[in-house]
Design a protein around this motif. Structure first.
Motif, PDB file in Angstrom:
ATOM      1  N   ALA A 417      12.287 -12.775   4.297  1.00  0.00           N
ATOM      2  CA  ALA A 417      11.505 -12.623   3.067  1.00  0.00           C
ATOM      3  C   ALA A 417      10.451 -11.527   3.179  1.00  0.00           C
ATOM      4  O   ALA A 417       9.882 -11.120   2.169  1.00  0.00           O
ATOM      5  CB  ALA A 417      10.845 -13.923   2.619  1.00  0.00           C
ATOM      6  N   VAL A 418      10.174 -11.049   4.396  1.00  0.00           N
ATOM      7  CA  VAL A 418       9.256  -9.908   4.584  1.00  0.00           C
ATOM      8  C   VAL A 418       9.930  -8.908   5.523  1.00  0.00           C
ATOM      9  O   VAL A 418       9.421  -8.586   6.603  1.00  0.00           O
ATOM     10  CB  VAL A 418       7.885 -10.365   5.120  1.00  0.00           C
ATOM     11  N   PRO A 419      11.085  -8.374   5.119  1.00  0.00           N
ATOM     12  CA  PRO A 419      11.852  -7.510   6.037  1.00  0.00           C
ATOM     13  C   PRO A 419      11.184  -6.185   6.349  1.00  0.00           C
ATOM     14  O   PRO A 419      11.524  -5.541   7.350  1.00  0.00           O
ATOM     15  CB  PRO A 419      13.169  -7.298   5.283  1.00  0.00           C
ATOM     16  N   GLY A 420      10.237  -5.767   5.521  1.00  0.00           N
ATOM     17  CA  GLY A 420       9.523  -4.518   5.779  1.00  0.00           C
ATOM     18  C   GLY A 420       8.161  -4.750   6.395  1.00  0.00           C
ATOM     19  O   GLY A 420       7.243  -3.936   6.207  1.00  0.00           O
ATOM     20  N   LEU A 421       7.997  -5.838   7.113  1.00  0.00           N
ATOM     21  CA  LEU A 421       6.689  -6.213   7.645  1.00  0.00           C
ATOM     22  C   LEU A 421       6.080  -5.121   8.512  1.00  0.00           C
ATOM     23  O   LEU A 421       4.862  -4.910   8.507  1.00  0.00           O
ATOM     24  CB  LEU A 421       6.828  -7.511   8.450  1.00  0.00           C
ATOM     25  N   GLU A 422       6.913  -4.400   9.237  1.00  0.00           N
ATOM     26  CA  GLU A 422       6.394  -3.400  10.177  1.00  0.00           C
ATOM     27  C   GLU A 422       5.697  -2.242   9.468  1.00  0.00           C
ATOM     28  O   GLU A 422       4.726  -1.684   9.992  1.00  0.00           O
ATOM     29  CB  GLU A 422       7.536  -2.863  11.039  1.00  0.00           C
ATOM     30  N   TYR A 423       6.129  -1.910   8.253  1.00  0.00           N
ATOM     31  CA  TYR A 423       5.593  -0.705   7.608  1.00  0.00           C
ATOM     32  C   TYR A 423       5.010  -0.937   6.215  1.00  0.00           C
ATOM     33  O   TYR A 423       4.402  -0.043   5.642  1.00  0.00           O
ATOM     34  CB  TYR A 423       6.692   0.363   7.508  1.00  0.00           C
ATOM     35  N   ASP A 424       5.162  -2.127   5.636  1.00  0.00           N
ATOM     36  CA  ASP A 424       4.731  -2.374   4.259  1.00  0.00           C
ATOM     37  C   ASP A 424       3.417  -3.165   4.249  1.00  0.00           C
ATOM     38  O   ASP A 424       3.393  -4.344   4.634  1.00  0.00           O
ATOM     39  CB  ASP A 424       5.813  -3.152   3.516  1.00  0.00           C
ATOM     40  N   PRO A 425       2.310  -2.567   3.816  1.00  0.00           N
ATOM     41  CA  PRO A 425       1.031  -3.288   3.795  1.00  0.00           C
ATOM     42  C   PRO A 425       1.077  -4.554   2.943  1.00  0.00           C
ATOM     43  O   PRO A 425       0.438  -5.547   3.276  1.00  0.00           O
ATOM     44  CB  PRO A 425       0.057  -2.257   3.204  1.00  0.00           C
ATOM     45  N   ALA A 426       1.830  -4.546   1.844  1.00  0.00           N
ATOM     46  CA  ALA A 426       1.900  -5.720   0.980  1.00  0.00           C
ATOM     47  C   ALA A 426       2.540  -6.895   1.713  1.00  0.00           C
ATOM     48  O   ALA A 426       2.096  -8.048   1.587  1.00  0.00           O
ATOM     49  CB  ALA A 426       2.687  -5.394  -0.293  1.00  0.00           C
ATOM     50  N   GLN A 427       3.588  -6.623   2.473  1.00  0.00           N
ATOM     51  CA  GLN A 427       4.239  -7.703   3.210  1.00  0.00           C
ATOM     52  C   GLN A 427       3.352  -8.213   4.348  1.00  0.00           C
ATOM     53  O   GLN A 427       3.337  -9.418   4.641  1.00  0.00           O
ATOM     54  CB  GLN A 427       5.594  -7.232   3.733  1.00  0.00           C
ATOM     55  N   ARG A 428       2.610  -7.334   4.976  1.00  0.00           N
ATOM     56  CA  ARG A 428       1.668  -7.782   6.011  1.00  0.00           C
ATOM     57  C   ARG A 428       0.575  -8.645   5.378  1.00  0.00           C
ATOM     58  O   ARG A 428       0.166  -9.653   5.956  1.00  0.00           O
ATOM     59  CB  ARG A 428       1.059  -6.578   6.743  1.00  0.00           C
ATOM     60  N   ASP A 429       0.106  -8.258   4.192  1.00  0.00           N
ATOM     61  CA  ASP A 429      -0.895  -9.079   3.508  1.00  0.00           C
ATOM     62  C   ASP A 429      -0.330 -10.453   3.150  1.00  0.00           C
ATOM     63  O   ASP A 429      -1.039 -11.462   3.171  1.00  0.00           O
ATOM     64  CB  ASP A 429      -1.388  -8.374   2.243  1.00  0.00           C
TER      65      ASP A 429
END
Length: 625
Positions: A417-429
């Motif tokens: 559900a957060v596959p772009g966690l490494e580069y996407d600030p929204a997913q990290r948030d």
């Protein structure tokens, strides 16, 4: 293993073991059933009709499963259920209709009246149906369940979105898959009971939520006993529908009589509780509950259970059954699953991508098995995903907040559900937000923001590493220096373990998935993602090699082997799908009970706990030495 008492049997069969009343009606069994592939049931008011229900289904088994009596595994995104029940209006009481879980979106009618809607396939909901009961006492219950198979924003866990299971995903579970029951209650009644032990402060917090009017003079009483010995009997005035009370614990018992008093896997001591509402000396409502006095925390690089360093020896459990899929085939099967965890020498279970039946958690509490609670994942990052995950996760935290065996929460797994966690600030948030929301609602347990890799914020560094040999595991985790190199440079499963902007400076390191060794002598039709062996002896040798490497590490403070049982095309269980051991359980037990270098037996010393409460307090739980 301790034989169950009649109280154990009552709790082990009740759909809600931590809050029971003796009077309840089981609605499981044969229901009428219909597919609504054209989604016309709402327009045609199927909730008022009898003629459209052309099949029979056995509840609570999903229609995809053999146990349901249907076993149709095709795409059917909308299904309907219908049955009758007998119940008459009470002049001074209410009737509650409970659902353990309906996957995914449910609407419920009684006698043609909409009484409940709920979204979330893994959590319970209830409806007060008193006002719509028929005058003659014969009532019609209809349920519509909507479960779109291709909706990637829906928290589905390991349920496949394709028509046939592929890879590591399994058969879908549509509709009702946990118990349905009726419960008569008084007009003013208890709706939830939550226990929060705090061993450092020496208190047991009780939070009770009521429904209905609060008359003058209403009192709430709590009586606790352990091993047949009364601990406390307290009563206090009630002036609102939310009541909170801190009950003092006995510091002498906590410090000097731990094995008789506190909850651990070796000594799963439970405190039996009765919570009672009274007015003018008359009992208004009463529920039975229980609590385990224990703490779970992390300090530096150690996991602490009741203030002591503790090594977690977990096994991953999907808890699917071939005859009933996500639903358990029986209440007894839930107990037997927990018994197998102990029989193989593990002290805990990582319930994977599933919110398990509360009766399973009861047997973890009663028999002494630690558990991790993990939110079933969605497959796409989207605002709808976040809304659904958050709403259902809040219900999970509320349902299981008092379970003593649960010692960790996992809102995300492997960046699903957060596959772009490494580069996407929204997913990290998103990961940070759910981590901190979990901590705010339950500060009593460690939280793993995203288990497996790409750690951003977490109380435990959970690493998934399916290396095929103990030699590689020793190279990666055999020393503090090796660990630092691994965290910074190695990418098991081609994933970064630590993100650069993580907030944690240090945390316990656990290899929360390893092994996954396939052994299936009767078939070659399986998913072989982590390597296979050809006989039972080779399976035992490989398991010994991997587990011993982790136990010998001075920096690994826990592990979780994949997995307990074979599940569908995954044949990497220590048991097959019929729960038959593949290797001698005693041999596995011997391996799992070897000492850990990170938590050696001679280092597990008593940690003194300073309590603010006086041992002579008249309401002290434990009663002094």
């Amino acid at each position: 293993m301790t034989e169950p008492t009649s109280l154990d049997e009552i709790r082990g069969r009740h759909p809600r073991p931590q809050m029971t009343r003796p009077d309840w009606t089981d609605l499981n069994g044969r229901w009428r059933f219909a597919y609504d592939d054209a989604d016309i049931g709402m327009d045609e008011r199927w909730y008022e009709r009898d003629d459209v229900f052309d099949k029979m289904v056995t509840v609570p088994f999903p229609p995809e499963s053999p146990a349901s009596g249907i076993e149709d595994r095709g795409f059917h995104p909308v299904v309907w259920y219908r049955r009758t029940f007998s119940a008459a209006r009470s002049p001074d009481g209410r009737l509650l209709l409970h659902f353990g879980a309906v996957d995914y979106r449910a609407s419920v009618w009684v006698n043609g009246h909409l009484v409940a809607t709920h979204e979330g396939g893994h959590t319970p909901f209830s409806a007060d149906v008193t006002a719509v009961l028929a005058d003659d006492g014969e009532n019609v219950l209809a349920v519509r369940a909507e479960d779109p198979p291709a909706d990637m924003t829906q928290p589905r866990g390991k349920q496949d979105w394709l028509e046939r299971p592929h890879g590591i995903f399994y058969e879908r579970t549509t509709g009702i898959w946990q118990p349905v029951w009726l419960e008569p209650v008084p007009a003013t009644h208890i709706t939830s009971v939550r226990w929060s032990p705090d061993l450092l402060r020496g208190t047991l917090r009780l939070r009770v939520v009521l429904d209905g009017p609060v008359p003058p003079g209403l009192q709430l009483g709590v009586a606790l006993q352990q091993h047949g010995k009364p601990l406390t009997d307290d009563a206090f005035a009630v002036s609102a529908t939310v009541v909170q009370r801190d009950l003092p614990l006995d510091p002498v018992a906590i410090t000097h009589h731990r094995s008789q008093y506190l909850w651990t896997p070796a000594h799963p001591n439970l405190v039996d509780a009765t919570v009672t509402l009274r007015t003018e000396g008359r009992v208004v409502d009463e529920v039975a509950s229980y609590v385990g006095l224990r703490s779970a925390a992390c300090s530096g690089t150690r996991f602490l259970l009741n203030g002591r360093p503790y090594f977690l020896r977990l096994v991953l459990a999907q808890n699917y059954w071939p005859e009933s899929h996500l639903a358990a085939p029986s209440a007894q099967a839930l107990r037997e699953e927990v018994e197998w965890v102990k029989e193989l020498g593990f002290n805990g279970v990582r319930i994977h991508q599933k919110i398990e039946d509360p009766r399973f958690l009861y047997w973890c509490d009663r028999l002494g098995v630690l558990a991790w609670g993990e939110m079933p994942s969605a497959q796409a990052f989207d605002p709808v995903t976040l809304s659904r995950l958050t709403r259902e996760w809040l219900e999970v935290l509320e349902r299981d907040a008092s379970v003593p065996s649960l010692v960790a929460w996992v809102p995300f797994n492997e960046s699903w559900a957060v596959p772009g966690l490494e580069y996407d600030p929204a997913q990290r948030d998103a990961v940070r937000a759910l981590f901190h929301l979990t901590k705010a609602l339950d500060p009593t347990r460690p939280v793993i923001g995203n288990d497996g890799w790409e750690h951003l914020v977490s109380d435990i560094f959970g690493v998934h590493d399916y290396s095929a040999s103990g030699k590689v595991l020793r190279q990666r985790y055999g020393s503090a220096e090796a660990l630092q190199h691994t965290l910074a440079k190695i990418q098991p499963y081609y994933k970064v373990l630590m993100l650069p902007d993580r907030a944690d400076s240090e945390a316990p390191l656990m290899v929360t998935e390893f092994g996954g060794i396939t052994f299936d002598p009767d078939s070659q039709d399986f998913w072989n993602g982590y390597g296979a062996v050809t006989d039972a002896q080779e399976l035992l040798e490989r398991y010994t090699d991997l587990a011993t490497a982790l136990l010998d590490s001075p920096v690994v403070t826990g592990f979780c082997y994949t997995q307990l049982t074979d599940t569908a095309q995954e044949r990497n269980g220590l048991l097959d799908e019929r729960r038959k051991p593949k290797v001698d359980p005693a041999a596995l037990r011997d391996v799992n009970r070897r000492p850990s270098a990170a938590v050696p037996a001679d280092a597990i010393a008593e940690i003194q706990i300073v309590h603010a409460a006086s041992r002579n307090h008249p309401g002290m739980i434990g009663g002094g030495p």
